[in-house]
Scaffold this active site. Structure first.
Site, PDB file in Angstrom:
ATOM      1  N   SER A   1     -93.875  13.880 -26.931  1.00 55.32           N
ATOM      2  CA  SER A   1     -92.440  13.950 -26.603  1.00 55.32           C
ATOM      3  C   SER A   1     -92.003  12.821 -25.682  1.00 55.32           C
ATOM      4  O   SER A   1     -92.731  12.419 -24.781  1.00 55.32           O
ATOM      5  CB  SER A   1     -92.120  15.279 -25.921  1.00 55.32           C
TER       6      SER A   1
ATOM      7  N   SER B   1     -89.773  24.327 -31.566  1.00 53.81           N
ATOM      8  CA  SER B   1     -88.810  25.329 -31.103  1.00 53.81           C
ATOM      9  C   SER B   1     -88.574  26.379 -32.202  1.00 53.81           C
ATOM     10  O   SER B   1     -88.868  26.156 -33.382  1.00 53.81           O
ATOM     11  CB  SER B   1     -87.484  24.648 -30.753  1.00 53.81           C
TER      12      SER B   1
ATOM     13  N   GLU C   1    -103.491  24.025 -35.268  1.00 55.31           N
ATOM     14  CA  GLU C   1    -103.022  25.229 -34.592  1.00 55.31           C
ATOM     15  C   GLU C   1    -102.923  26.379 -35.594  1.00 55.31           C
ATOM     16  O   GLU C   1    -102.949  27.543 -35.235  1.00 55.31           O
ATOM     17  CB  GLU C   1    -101.667  24.992 -33.935  1.00 55.31           C
TER      18      GLU C   1
ATOM     19  N   GLN D   1    -101.406  15.435 -24.201  1.00 52.90           N
ATOM     20  CA  GLN D   1    -100.768  15.087 -25.475  1.00 52.90           C
ATOM     21  C   GLN D   1     -99.504  14.298 -25.174  1.00 52.90           C
ATOM     22  O   GLN D   1     -98.575  14.841 -24.559  1.00 52.90           O
ATOM     23  CB  GLN D   1    -100.410  16.362 -26.241  1.00 52.90           C
ATOM     24  N   GLY D   2     -99.447  13.051 -25.600  1.00 53.58           N
ATOM     25  CA  GLY D   2     -98.290  12.203 -25.339  1.00 53.58           C
ATOM     26  C   GLY D   2     -97.455  12.027 -26.598  1.00 53.58           C
ATOM     27  O   GLY D   2     -97.500  10.967 -27.241  1.00 53.58           O
TER      28      GLY D   2
HETATM   29  C1  LIG Z   1     -93.960  24.156 -21.187  1.00 53.67           C
HETATM   30  C2  LIG Z   1     -93.874  22.954 -22.103  1.00 53.67           C
HETATM   31  C3  LIG Z   1     -94.997  22.156 -22.297  1.00 53.67           C
HETATM   32  C4  LIG Z   1     -94.917  21.025 -23.111  1.00 53.67           C
HETATM   33  N1  LIG Z   1     -96.042  20.225 -23.255  1.00 53.67           N
HETATM   34  C5  LIG Z   1     -95.948  19.107 -24.004  1.00 53.67           C
HETATM   35  C6  LIG Z   1     -97.068  18.208 -24.097  1.00 53.67           C
HETATM   36  O1  LIG Z   1     -98.133  18.446 -23.502  1.00 53.67           O
HETATM   37  N2  LIG Z   1     -96.929  17.074 -24.813  1.00 53.67           N
HETATM   38  C7  LIG Z   1     -95.780  16.775 -25.485  1.00 53.67           C
HETATM   39  O2  LIG Z   1     -95.735  15.742 -26.145  1.00 53.67           O
HETATM   40  N3  LIG Z   1     -94.686  17.584 -25.409  1.00 53.67           N
HETATM   41  C8  LIG Z   1     -94.755  18.739 -24.679  1.00 53.67           C
HETATM   42  N4  LIG Z   1     -93.646  19.571 -24.581  1.00 53.67           N
HETATM   43  C9  LIG Z   1     -92.399  19.151 -25.198  1.00 53.67           C
HETATM   44  C10 LIG Z   1     -92.017  19.970 -26.425  1.00 53.67           C
HETATM   45  O3  LIG Z   1     -92.842  19.633 -27.508  1.00 53.67           O
HETATM   46  C11 LIG Z   1     -90.537  19.659 -26.681  1.00 53.67           C
HETATM   47  O4  LIG Z   1     -89.799  20.243 -25.617  1.00 53.67           O
HETATM   48  C12 LIG Z   1     -90.068  20.225 -28.004  1.00 53.67           C
HETATM   49  O5  LIG Z   1     -90.638  19.507 -29.064  1.00 53.67           O
HETATM   50  C13 LIG Z   1     -88.528  20.165 -28.123  1.00 53.67           C
HETATM   51  O6  LIG Z   1     -88.078  18.873 -27.883  1.00 53.67           O
HETATM   52  P1  LIG Z   1     -86.888  18.585 -26.841  1.00 53.67           P
HETATM   53  O7  LIG Z   1     -87.233  19.290 -25.559  1.00 53.67           O
HETATM   54  O8  LIG Z   1     -86.666  17.135 -26.798  1.00 53.67           O
HETATM   55  O9  LIG Z   1     -85.625  19.334 -27.421  1.00 53.67           O
HETATM   56  P2  LIG Z   1     -84.734  18.823 -28.664  1.00 53.67           P
HETATM   57  O10 LIG Z   1     -85.605  18.400 -29.794  1.00 53.67           O
HETATM   58  O11 LIG Z   1     -83.721  17.860 -28.168  1.00 53.67           O
HETATM   59  O12 LIG Z   1     -84.003  20.183 -29.070  1.00 53.67           O
HETATM   60  C14 LIG Z   1     -82.873  20.706 -28.330  1.00 53.67           C
HETATM   61  C15 LIG Z   1     -82.371  21.933 -29.093  1.00 53.67           C
HETATM   62  O13 LIG Z   1     -81.942  21.562 -30.404  1.00 53.67           O
HETATM   63  C16 LIG Z   1     -82.621  22.321 -31.389  1.00 53.67           C
HETATM   64  N5  LIG Z   1     -82.931  21.512 -32.566  1.00 53.67           N
HETATM   65  C17 LIG Z   1     -83.508  20.265 -32.561  1.00 53.67           C
HETATM   66  N6  LIG Z   1     -83.651  19.816 -33.837  1.00 53.67           N
HETATM   67  C18 LIG Z   1     -83.152  20.791 -34.646  1.00 53.67           C
HETATM   68  C19 LIG Z   1     -83.022  20.925 -36.048  1.00 53.67           C
HETATM   69  N7  LIG Z   1     -83.442  19.969 -36.891  1.00 53.67           N
HETATM   70  N8  LIG Z   1     -82.480  22.070 -36.514  1.00 53.67           N
HETATM   71  C20 LIG Z   1     -82.052  23.068 -35.684  1.00 53.67           C
HETATM   72  N9  LIG Z   1     -82.142  22.986 -34.337  1.00 53.67           N
HETATM   73  C21 LIG Z   1     -82.690  21.877 -33.829  1.00 53.67           C
HETATM   74  C22 LIG Z   1     -83.899  22.785 -30.718  1.00 53.67           C
HETATM   75  O14 LIG Z   1     -84.402  23.970 -31.299  1.00 53.67           O
HETATM   76  C23 LIG Z   1     -83.450  23.019 -29.283  1.00 53.67           C
HETATM   77  O15 LIG Z   1     -82.859  24.274 -29.153  1.00 53.67           O
HETATM   78  C24 LIG Z   1     -93.708  20.705 -23.770  1.00 53.67           C
HETATM   79  C25 LIG Z   1     -92.573  21.514 -23.573  1.00 53.67           C
HETATM   80  C26 LIG Z   1     -92.643  22.607 -22.743  1.00 53.67           C
HETATM   81  C27 LIG Z   1     -91.402  23.456 -22.550  1.00 53.67           C
END
Ligand SMILES: Cc1cc2nc3c(=O)[nH]c(=O)nc-3n(C[C@H](O)[C@H](O)[C@H](O)COP(=O)(O)OP(=O)(O)OC[C@H]3O[C@@H](n4cnc5c(N)ncnc54)[C@H](O)[C@@H]3O)c2cc1C
Length: 390
Positions: A133, A373, A248, A130-131
């Site tokens: 993030s 999250s 999901e 899944q692409g």
């Molecule tokens: C083990 C694992 C597997 C993954 N696999 C995939 C995958 O296969 N494909 C893919 O595309 N992605 C994948 N991801 C990525 C995942 O979807 C992202 O990590 C997630 O969407 C959060 O984005 P970010 O890490 O950029 O954090 P950010 O979005 O930058 O968030 C940082 C912090 O800010 C908080 N936050 C952000 N926006 C808000 C808001 N509006 N209100 C309140 N709080 C907020 C968040 O809760 C978090 O605590 C994976 C992540 C992990 C950990």
């Protein structure tokens, strides 16, 4: 809420249980077996086994028979997930394809896409990533900047994805790409199905604190994809993504309960081994997570009952995600507290191998991030379920 399964569902359970007991090698339960494998070997074993399971008819449990599925009920799918946990079966290597992409292709794919994608995925011939993030777009997915430029019948893709599960073992990736120059936010995005085995795609592993690299980063440098490999309409990728993520919903959480409940017993055994089972603070903590676990079980049966009755849970699914992920994390925080000075060890004085438990404890940190999250799930629950002001 209905806490029972039908006779046909219980028959399915017996059939599946027999197949699993005959087809899961004993050595897989030997302490240290999985830990001794490198990522590639681990993946290969799980991939082959899952293919054999599909060929035996135990895959696509709820998928229509015309796509090679069993045409089963949500109850059968819940039983399937539960039995996999009870049999200690390895996790699927194709979770993103099976959970998200396949039902989306069935719903809105072209005939050619249905033919090319679903069967090979069921037999694990093609592993999907899944692409979504990117370094600058996680929770705020609409901020994505990977670009696709039209060149004849193709799109030429440039940009970067990150946290991509199975990046180094993936064959294809369903990718959110901005295909309309100058477009902003949700508009002008397409979901392109990109072949990862081409020189314009470079998948690199990201090493996690557990030592595993189950995710990675994917770089697109003039990667080519035919415009016909767009899922849904070109420029309408946001709608496709929302449909895809909705699949999901309805995951009941029963199998999570079963898995976590067994882990709870393992954690209690560690407390006993260390003589901490009589510590009143630890006992209190264990009682608290046991209560949370039972709430998860009842909530899961509630969800399953709703889905069996044909009700779409909609945004309530955010509450299920919140509940199982936070319960899981709470459980493993108690484990960390029990370990105390043994937190950095691989074994206990009585010889108990802590490595599988330590791996779960580390993994638990991720579950409140991926799949939306906890903060984002709380926002959705507040605004869309409870109707609170923004
Ligand atoms: C083990 C694992 C597997 C993954 N696999 C995939 C995958 O296969 N494909 C893919 O595309 N992605 C994948 N991801 C990525 C995942 O979807 C992202 O990590 C997630 O969407 C959060 O984005 P970010 O890490 O950029 O954090 P950010 O979005 O930058 O968030 C940082 C912090 O800010 C908080 N936050 C952000 N926006 C808000 C808001 N509006 N209100 C309140 N709080 C907020 C968040 O809760 C978090 O605590 C994976 C992540 C992990 C950990």
């Amino acid at each position: 809420m209905d806490l029972t399964y039908s006779a046909a569902e219980e028959d399915f359970r017996s059939e599946l249980r027999s197949w699993l007991s005959a087809n899961i090698p004993d050595e897989w339960s030997r302490p240290g077996f999985w830990e001794a494998l490198d990522d590639d070997e681990d993946f290969r074993i799980r991939r082959d086994w899952e293919r054999d399971k599909a060929l035996a008819g135990f895959a696509g449990i709820q998928w229509p028979t015309e796509y090679g599925g069993r045409g089963g009920t949500p109850g059968m799918k819940a039983i399937y997930d539960e039995e996999m946990v009870l049999a200690n079966a390895p996790r699927t290597v194709n979770p993103l394809g099976l959970t998200f992409l396949a039902p989306t292709v069935m719903a809105i794919g072209t005939d050619a896409q249905r033919k090319e994608i679903i069967g090979p995925m069921l037999r694990n011939e093609v592993i999907w990533c899944q692409g979504f993030s990117e370094p600058g777009a996680g929770s705020d997915l609409a901020a994505l900047s990977t670009k696709g430029t039209r060149d004849g019948d193709d799109f030429v893709v440039n940009g970067q994805k990150v946290w991509t599960t199975n990046a180094v073992h993936g064959d294809k990736i369903f990718t959110m790409v901005r295909t309309e120059p100058g477009s902003e936010k949700h508009r002008g995005i397409s979901m392109l199905l990109i072949d990862m085995h081409q020189s314009g795609v470079d998948a690199r592993p990201l090493r996690q604190m557990s030592g595993a690299s189950e995710f990675g980063e994917v770089f697109f440098d003039d990667a080519r994809v035919p415009a016909t490999d767009c899922l849904g309409e070109i420029g309408d990728g946001w709608r496709t993504a929302m449909l895809l993520l909705s699949f999901e919903r309805g995951a009941s959480g029963i199998s999570q309960y079963t898995e976590f409940r067994r882990q709870y017993d393992e954690i209690v055994a560690v407390a006993t081994s260390l003589g901490r089972d009589s510590d009143p603070v630890i006992r209190n903590e264990l009682a608290r997570v046991l209560t949370e676990l039972e709430c998860l079980r009842l909530h899961s049966m509630h969800v399953l009952t709703q889905v069996e009755q044909g009700r779409d849970l909609g945004f309530e699914a955010s509450m299920t995600k919140l509940q199982w992920s936070e319960t899981f994390q709470d459980l493993w925080e108690v484990y960390d507290r029990i370990l105390g000075e043994y937190a950095t060890q691989d074994t206990l004085p009585d010889g108990t191998d802590l490595r599988p438990l330590n791996a779960q404890a580390m993994w638990s940190r991720s579950v409140t991030i991926w799949g939306g999250s906890s903060q984002v799930q709380r926002n959705i629950t507040a605004e869309r379920v409870l109707g609170l002001p923004r």
